[in-house]
Write a protein that holds these residues in place. Sequence first.
Motif, short mmCIF file in Angstrom:
data_model
loop_
_atom_site.label_atom_id
_atom_site.label_comp_id
_atom_site.label_asym_id
_atom_site.label_seq_id
_atom_site.Cartn_x
_atom_site.Cartn_y
_atom_site.Cartn_z
N GLY A 1 -14.73 7.23 -5.53
CA GLY A 1 -13.92 6.97 -6.69
C GLY A 1 -13.58 5.48 -6.94
O GLY A 1 -12.96 5.33 -8.07
N LEU B 1 0.86 -1.19 0.03
CA LEU B 1 0.05 -0.05 0.08
C LEU B 1 0.90 1.30 -0.07
O LEU B 1 0.70 2.24 -0.64
CB LEU B 1 -1.02 -0.08 1.37
N HIS C 1 -6.23 6.21 0.23
CA HIS C 1 -5.00 6.18 -0.39
C HIS C 1 -5.02 5.41 -1.66
O HIS C 1 -4.29 5.82 -2.53
CB HIS C 1 -3.90 5.63 0.68
N GLN D 1 -12.62 10.29 -18.78
CA GLN D 1 -13.69 9.59 -18.04
C GLN D 1 -15.00 9.93 -18.59
O GLN D 1 -15.75 8.76 -18.48
CB GLN D 1 -13.66 10.84 -16.66
N VAL E 1 -7.50 4.21 -3.71
CA VAL E 1 -7.89 5.08 -5.07
C VAL E 1 -6.88 6.05 -5.52
O VAL E 1 -6.87 6.27 -6.99
CB VAL E 1 -9.36 5.67 -4.36
N ALA E 2 -6.45 7.19 -4.75
CA ALA E 2 -5.68 8.16 -5.24
C ALA E 2 -4.52 7.60 -6.06
O ALA E 2 -4.08 8.20 -6.96
CB ALA E 2 -5.10 8.91 -4.03
N CYS E 3 -4.00 6.63 -5.47
CA CYS E 3 -3.02 5.71 -6.25
C CYS E 3 -3.37 5.17 -7.47
O CYS E 3 -2.76 5.59 -8.48
CB CYS E 3 -2.01 4.77 -5.33
N LYS F 1 -5.91 6.18 -9.32
CA LYS F 1 -6.29 7.00 -10.45
C LYS F 1 -5.03 8.12 -10.91
O LYS F 1 -5.22 8.49 -11.94
CB LYS F 1 -7.39 8.08 -9.58
N ALA F 2 -4.21 8.35 -9.92
CA ALA F 2 -3.07 8.69 -10.37
C ALA F 2 -2.15 8.21 -11.59
O ALA F 2 -1.44 8.76 -12.30
CB ALA F 2 -1.87 9.18 -9.50
N TYR F 3 -2.17 7.09 -11.54
CA TYR F 3 -1.89 5.99 -12.59
C TYR F 3 -2.71 5.60 -13.73
O TYR F 3 -2.39 4.75 -14.58
CB TYR F 3 -0.91 5.01 -12.24
N PRO G 1 2.64 3.84 -5.30
CA PRO G 1 3.05 4.69 -6.54
C PRO G 1 4.08 4.16 -7.26
O PRO G 1 4.14 4.16 -8.50
CB PRO G 1 3.37 6.08 -5.79
#
Lengths: 330, 330, 330
Positions: free
Chosen positions: A256, A166, A219, A317, A221-223, A225-227, A170
Amino acid sequence: MFIRLGKRSIQQFRHFCSGTGASSSNDKYVPRRALLYVPASNPKMLDKAPKLQVDCLVLELEDGVALTAKAEARQNIRKYLDNWPQQHACHEVGVRVNSVSSGLLADDVTELAKSSKLPDAFMVPKIDSVDDLNTVWKTFRSAYGDQRIRNTPTRMVIWIESARALLDMPQILKAASTLHKSAQFFRTDAVVFGSDDYCADIGATRSNDATEIMYARQHFVACCKAYGMQAIDAVYIDYKDVEGLKKQCEQGKSWGFNGKQVIHPTQIGTVQDCFLPSAERIDWATELIKEFEQHQRGGKGAFTFRGHMIDRPLLLQAKNVVELVRNVKK
Amino acid sequence: MFIRLGKRSIQQFRHFCSGTGASSSNDKYVPRRALLYVPASNPKMLDKAPKLQVDCLVLELEDGVALTAKAEARQNIRKYLDNWPQQHACHEVGVRVNSVSSGLLADDVTELAKSSKLPDAFMVPKIDSVDDLNTVWKTFRSAYGDQRIRNTPTRMVIWIESARALLDMPQILKAASTLHKSAQFFRTDAVVFGSDDYCADIGATRSNDATEIMYARQHFVACCKAYGMQAIDAVYIDYKDVEGLKKQCEQGKSWGFNGKQVIHPTQIGTVQDCFLPSAERIDWATELIKEFEQHQRGGKGAFTFRGHMIDRPLLLQAKNVVELVRNVKK
Amino acid sequence: MFIRLGKRSIQQFRHFCSGTGASSSNDKYVPRRALLYVPASNPKMLDKAPKLQVDCLVLELEDGVALTAKAEARQNIRKYLDNWPQQHACHEVGVRVNSVSSGLLADDVTELAKSSKLPDAFMVPKIDSVDDLNTVWKTFRSAYGDQRIRNTPTRMVIWIESARALLDMPQILKAASTLHKSAQFFRTDAVVFGSDDYCADIGATRSNDATEIMYARQHFVACCKAYGMQAIDAVYIDYKDVEGLKKQCEQGKSWGFNGKQVIHPTQIGTVQDCFLPSAERIDWATELIKEFEQHQRGGKGAFTFRGHMIDRPLLLQAKNVVELVRNVKK
């Protein structure tokens, strides 16, 4: 928001919007509102698999298959691939192999590679590090050979299931993207949160309201979506509690997530209904794409929509929303 | 979950399970359900220390000792070490020195090193960076000499108390593990969340329900567990509110914390009761280890238990549960 | 807490406390309890700008200015700079340019640099990476020249608005600090959370209770504070709901935020009242500074206050509280 199109990226943007990018078989958007596991050691369940009305089907070699049944389960999947059903009711059939750390991965992949056919996706649990990802790549490459890796629109779905994984998401997701682009390795387009193993790893206790994994899920979800990858949410463990499941689906969607793992076929309907975009969202997406196409015809590279300048991720999207709806409603 | 034993690690696994690893005096599991501070400037409280029924006792040189009392407090601790009580009611007696940034650390360690005895653990507050950790290592090495650093089963416990430290925890804990392995420096096996200083650092206001530190606490647990260390939770500031304390203990435990700091002796009982594993958990751990040993006798390297394949971290957790219970009940 | 003053930093500390550091025009603390956007394409609103009773005013070239109106809006701002009002009711007037990825930044900055005057701050949305930051630096340097960059007490305020940016905040803010120190580039002293774009980026749905961005907001605060910058909170979207706004203000303040974006002038009063430090906090800050100054006169480098040793970040916070109150009450 505002146009995020530097001069360099406008050409890529047009290429993307022309459809030659996103709609190639390898890059297409795959609905994965619900993801259901089918143990490959169970021939009866494999027989029923083509009829299962679930977006994403996981033919399972890892959890749910006892050690003593691994060899047979591998052969069952090879036969399934050989006699690939003419039609599946689902949008994706994947095979989940055993993890790198299990020591069983090479045997899994060697057996699967004997079939001339590949599943829609390979699914790999417990990716704990960039090293694990490199081992996966080497194992597949060795069994399938460079050419099949490069010429096949097979996708990868990976599982994040430990504290270390986790925290290192990134780096792991970046490496997955790089592998796909540089080595032409299968494209990773979805990541699944292995919440039970995560909780076991950190010594947490799973609860219905899932407060113990709030940080982990957001965290995660953020990762993803960042990729540019889909985020698939935790299992809802109390499978008899439909209200609770519904609530957690809605929560996950609003945070998300793109879909959710299900442990029981009775959960499929609730989950897939919830993760269908709302009428409002579908309207937004349809109108946005329409206006974009009009502006494209006018030769303009950027445009506003409903008071916001539209950037590439947002257009993507919108396209995904439309493609999801088109797929699940046909 | 599933076996995480690659071929390479099976030997390590057996070594670990044979007990020569985990049960050496340096690697043993130390219960730290409650961690209580005793100001070293107070001789009366030091006199009572051996009788305190708390898992982890912190003889304190930092907060709670005024600047003008530091010199005397150091000498009190040196004497305490020299005349080490024959028996403590606690499982660990540690000495908390001043932080690197205080400029007082070298004086603390120089005085302590005059004693021929070492505490069970050295405790270092406000580790803000890998650099701080390296300074700690150099300071101790310089005062104690290589041999005592290497041959003594003394442990380290560190405090994370700032935004920068929280964000850099993965690097800091990795460096702590590396130091232990490469320089044979004291092993860091627990990390404490200095919630009050953290809140002061970010300008947050402490509340009883601790919503303001939810992200911090869950990120903290993930980091500790990713590096195999115990996670010790925030102080519950309203020490008269037993119900609130109990609730926060249960929350912390269910999130993966192993124990909690206490600011008042009246909090000890509530905290230690809560952080005792449940009967269900103890049963799970005992049975798991029993089955593992049976499989070991049969020469098998991996096994399933209650529908899950068992991996090394999980077996370690089971052993820790059993060891914790064995220790606190004797 | 305890003194964090290593021998090396004591001199800096004294320098800082003497006021020659913190109170130079470039390093002063700017109240930004509320941050209001004024579209630069609207001359009427620009005319009213000097009278707006808000801490921080953003003359806006990005969102809220249509593509077709960008050129005119740029000229409006240049004229505003040329005819800089004798007095503003606010504490800071900034100009928000378009993002790096928009391709419009160079045109914005070129036009603005034609004026002999600079705003109090330049504001840059959608900083997604360290590369973006370097591009900003090059663009400004090219338009303004080295000398104006170095000799002008202009500040930078940046926006974090994507998943990638949120994850990379530590690197981005570190780079911003380094740029200021090494290249003598404008000092970044505040970071704004672009919550709507963040939610669009991760596919989340904005709600009044903002649960979907809890992780993002708390991680955001930790990053800002780790690098000594102000944290400006999300917009409260339901601008008619005063109670909800108030609640979210109080939440944000208790989590460590320094201020909040407002989308409507009616929100200013509620937000600014809430982000005013409490009487208790003002008393703490005033007394702390008073005691510090007494100790300074006595030649001591460290001191305790209300049972805690006082470190540099805490003294800085106290000074900021006092400076904020002094500014907003005059």
